[in-house]
Design a protein around this motif. Sequence first.
Motif, PDB file in Angstrom:
ATOM      1  N   SER A  26       0.810  -1.219   0.000  1.00 31.07           N
ATOM      2  CA  SER A  26       0.000   0.000   0.000  1.00 31.07           C
ATOM      3  C   SER A  26       0.844   1.271   0.000  1.00 31.07           C
ATOM      4  O   SER A  26       0.309   2.363  -0.123  1.00 31.07           O
ATOM      5  CB  SER A  26      -0.913   0.013   1.233  1.00 31.07           C
ATOM      6  N   LYS A  27       2.148   1.146   0.159  1.00 30.02           N
ATOM      7  CA  LYS A  27       3.025   2.311   0.260  1.00 30.02           C
ATOM      8  C   LYS A  27       3.583   2.704  -1.108  1.00 30.02           C
ATOM      9  O   LYS A  27       3.877   1.857  -1.933  1.00 30.02           O
ATOM     10  CB  LYS A  27       4.177   2.027   1.217  1.00 30.02           C
ATOM     11  N   SER A  28       3.748   4.008  -1.312  1.00 37.90           N
ATOM     12  CA  SER A  28       4.358   4.478  -2.557  1.00 37.90           C
ATOM     13  C   SER A  28       5.868   4.669  -2.390  1.00 37.90           C
ATOM     14  O   SER A  28       6.600   4.726  -3.373  1.00 37.90           O
ATOM     15  CB  SER A  28       3.710   5.777  -3.011  1.00 37.90           C
ATOM     16  N   ARG A  29       6.323   4.773  -1.154  1.00 44.39           N
ATOM     17  CA  ARG A  29       7.750   4.889  -0.852  1.00 44.39           C
ATOM     18  C   ARG A  29       8.097   3.782   0.131  1.00 44.39           C
ATOM     19  O   ARG A  29       7.490   3.656   1.184  1.00 44.39           O
ATOM     20  CB  ARG A  29       8.092   6.240  -0.200  1.00 44.39           C
ATOM     21  N   LEU A  30       9.087   2.966  -0.251  1.00 41.75           N
ATOM     22  CA  LEU A  30       9.403   1.812   0.589  1.00 41.75           C
ATOM     23  C   LEU A  30      10.812   1.330   0.290  1.00 41.75           C
ATOM     24  O   LEU A  30      11.230   1.286  -0.861  1.00 41.75           O
ATOM     25  CB  LEU A  30       8.406   0.677   0.288  1.00 41.75           C
TER      26      LEU A  30
END
Length: 166
Positions: A26-30
């Motif tokens: 669900s994250k756009s930055r990881l």
Amino acid sequence: MLVIQERIEAQESWDEELLLTFEARSKSRLRCFTVKGEDVGLFLERGQPPLHDGACLRSQDGRVVRISARPEPLLHVTCANAFELTRAAYHLGNRHVALQIGDNWLRLLDDYVLKAMLEQLGARVENIEAGFQPEHGAYGGGHHHSHHGEADFNYAPRLHQFGVRT
């Protein structure tokens, strides 16, 4: 570090694989690691739906990276009839719980309070480990309390394609 910034259509073959929980998808930055152990930086466009099991990405060096849903602790819910299952879904939805919906079952992330509530409603609840792919929701733009015409937060809702299963 393998840098990934682009979503692409699903591919029949891939070079690398990421095994991610629903929260991580669900994250756009990881920052994460491939199944082979290579360091990865995800820098995806913000505001997009979560990555689903089987989705593909392209890295800056051209490699295709497949996303796989990491098994995680879930509650698998079944009921004696459709009315009771609908009632269970209503009570979970009223609490804004992310739900995966199947034929005559529901799945949600393991939570002992919700498990007790479901059992009190008469549902059969089984603890399982599986990949979690909940419904994304009817509106793709996210939730906010802006007023019509406020440019910073105003958007036209994007409707979910109901009935489409991936």
